[in-house]
Structure formats: C-alpha cells, structure tokens
Design a protein around this motif. Structure first.
Motif, PDB file in Angstrom:
ATOM      1  N   ASP A  82      47.265   6.006  48.872  1.00 21.69           N
ATOM      2  CA  ASP A  82      48.009   7.174  48.376  1.00 21.69           C
ATOM      3  C   ASP A  82      48.222   8.203  49.482  1.00 21.69           C
ATOM      4  O   ASP A  82      49.299   8.784  49.610  1.00 21.69           O
ATOM      5  CB  ASP A  82      47.265   7.820  47.203  1.00 21.69           C
ATOM      6  N   LEU A  83      47.180   8.438  50.289  1.00 21.02           N
ATOM      7  CA  LEU A  83      47.303   9.404  51.389  1.00 21.02           C
ATOM      8  C   LEU A  83      48.308   8.914  52.430  1.00 21.02           C
ATOM      9  O   LEU A  83      49.107   9.716  52.950  1.00 21.02           O
ATOM     10  CB  LEU A  83      45.939   9.652  52.031  1.00 21.02           C
ATOM     11  N   GLU A  84      48.271   7.607  52.756  1.00 19.32           N
ATOM     12  CA  GLU A  84      49.241   7.073  53.721  1.00 19.32           C
ATOM     13  C   GLU A  84      50.658   7.227  53.192  1.00 19.32           C
ATOM     14  O   GLU A  84      51.583   7.579  53.943  1.00 19.32           O
ATOM     15  CB  GLU A  84      48.931   5.613  54.033  1.00 19.32           C
ATOM     16  N   LEU A  85      50.835   6.968  51.914  1.00 20.04           N
ATOM     17  CA  LEU A  85      52.157   7.118  51.302  1.00 20.04           C
ATOM     18  C   LEU A  85      52.603   8.579  51.357  1.00 20.04           C
ATOM     19  O   LEU A  85      53.756   8.886  51.691  1.00 20.04           O
ATOM     20  CB  LEU A  85      52.106   6.631  49.850  1.00 20.04           C
ATOM     21  N   SER A  86      51.679   9.493  51.079  1.00 20.41           N
ATOM     22  CA  SER A  86      51.987  10.924  51.141  1.00 20.41           C
ATOM     23  C   SER A  86      52.347  11.332  52.563  1.00 20.41           C
ATOM     24  O   SER A  86      53.304  12.090  52.785  1.00 20.41           O
ATOM     25  CB  SER A  86      50.781  11.718  50.640  1.00 20.41           C
ATOM     26  N   VAL A  87      51.606  10.839  53.551  1.00 20.50           N
ATOM     27  CA  VAL A  87      51.885  11.167  54.958  1.00 20.50           C
ATOM     28  C   VAL A  87      53.265  10.658  55.354  1.00 20.50           C
ATOM     29  O   VAL A  87      54.054  11.371  55.993  1.00 20.50           O
ATOM     30  CB  VAL A  87      50.785  10.589  55.873  1.00 20.50           C
ATOM     31  N   ARG A  88      53.587   9.416  54.990  1.00 21.52           N
ATOM     32  CA  ARG A  88      54.916   8.869  55.321  1.00 21.52           C
ATOM     33  C   ARG A  88      56.021   9.697  54.667  1.00 21.52           C
ATOM     34  O   ARG A  88      57.059   9.975  55.281  1.00 21.52           O
ATOM     35  CB  ARG A  88      55.013   7.406  54.905  1.00 21.52           C
ATOM     36  N   SER A  89      55.782  10.097  53.432  1.00 21.56           N
ATOM     37  CA  SER A  89      56.773  10.905  52.723  1.00 21.56           C
ATOM     38  C   SER A  89      56.965  12.253  53.424  1.00 21.56           C
ATOM     39  O   SER A  89      58.098  12.718  53.616  1.00 21.56           O
ATOM     40  CB  SER A  89      56.307  11.117  51.280  1.00 21.56           C
ATOM     41  N   LYS A  90      55.880  12.878  53.840  1.00 20.54           N
ATOM     42  CA  LYS A  90      55.972  14.175  54.522  1.00 20.54           C
ATOM     43  C   LYS A  90      56.588  14.013  55.905  1.00 20.54           C
ATOM     44  O   LYS A  90      57.341  14.890  56.354  1.00 20.54           O
ATOM     45  CB  LYS A  90      54.599  14.834  54.599  1.00 20.54           C
ATOM     46  N   ASP A  91      56.285  12.903  56.579  1.00 21.04           N
ATOM     47  CA  ASP A  91      56.915  12.646  57.880  1.00 21.04           C
ATOM     48  C   ASP A  91      58.428  12.515  57.726  1.00 21.04           C
ATOM     49  O   ASP A  91      59.192  13.039  58.543  1.00 21.04           O
ATOM     50  CB  ASP A  91      56.349  11.374  58.521  1.00 21.04           C
ATOM     51  N   ARG A  92      58.852  11.810  56.680  1.00 19.80           N
ATOM     52  CA  ARG A  92      60.294  11.675  56.453  1.00 19.80           C
ATOM     53  C   ARG A  92      60.918  13.038  56.145  1.00 19.80           C
ATOM     54  O   ARG A  92      61.993  13.370  56.628  1.00 19.80           O
ATOM     55  CB  ARG A  92      60.556  10.701  55.295  1.00 19.80           C
ATOM     56  N   ALA A  93      60.215  13.839  55.348  1.00 24.07           N
ATOM     57  CA  ALA A  93      60.739  15.183  55.016  1.00 24.07           C
ATOM     58  C   ALA A  93      60.833  16.028  56.276  1.00 24.07           C
ATOM     59  O   ALA A  93      61.825  16.753  56.485  1.00 24.07           O
ATOM     60  CB  ALA A  93      59.833  15.853  53.983  1.00 24.07           C
ATOM     61  N   ASN A  94      59.833  15.947  57.162  1.00 24.99           N
ATOM     62  CA  ASN A  94      59.876  16.695  58.426  1.00 24.99           C
ATOM     63  C   ASN A  94      61.038  16.237  59.284  1.00 24.99           C
ATOM     64  O   ASN A  94      61.734  17.061  59.902  1.00 24.99           O
ATOM     65  CB  ASN A  94      58.566  16.529  59.191  1.00 24.99           C
TER      66      ASN A  94
END
Length: 110
Positions: A82-94
C-alpha cells in the motif's frame, strides 16, 4: 566293578541333584537379570514417551508462533504494498505538477 556313582566322588563330578541345583541357580540369576533389564527398558520407554510428548507440545507451540508471525508478515507485506502504491501515486502527481510549471520557474523553486 566300578559304576558312575563310584567314580563321581573321587573325580569331582557333581551328582545329578547338584547339577539340577546349579542349573536352577543359573536360571534364577538369569531371570533376575532379565527382570532388571526389563525394568530399565520400561523406565527408558517411559522417559522417551515423555520426551516425545514434550517435543510435540513444543512443536505445536512453535507452529502456532509461526502461524502468528506469518499473519503479521502478511499484514506488513500488505502495508508495504500500500505504501509503495501511495509513493508511486504521489510521484506521478509530483511529475504532473512539475510539467505544469513553466521551465523558467522550475529553477527558482529548487
């Protein structure tokens, strides 16, 4: 004429009664030794049965702990995923936000 009984005394040969008595003593000693060995074997078997029961109890406790830890590990793997998925999502948003900022303004933000 000499018979067997006549020579038995001076040759030192035991009489049939003495032979039977000696044989009885040997058998009694053998039975006593076998009984001692049987008692020792029964004690060893009792100890082995207790050791096996303790080993099975220890194994069951270890398996329970293993199952518990496996459940904890599964929860932790889920949290990591879940954390990896959240990090990838935030990286894409950035990245999306960086693309929206003009090239000249990006240098000032750093």
């Amino acid at each position: 004429m000499h018979t067997e009984d006549d020579t038995a005394d001076w040759l030192g040969i035991p009489s049939p009664l003495e032979t039977c008595k000696q044989h009885i003593l040997l058998l009694e000693n053998e039975v006593a030794e076998l009984n001692r060995q049987l008692r020792a074997a029964r004690e060893n078997i009792y100890k082995l049965v207790n050791m096996q029961a303790q080993t099975e109890k220890d194994r069951d406790e270890a398996l329970a702990r293993l199952r518990e830890k496996a459940g904890e590990a599964a929860l932790l793997r889920k949290q990591v995923s879940d954390l990896e998925l959240s990090v990838r999502s935030k990286d894409r948003a950035n990245e999306d936000l960086r693309r929206q900022i003009p090239a000249g303004a990006r240098g000032k933000l750093r």
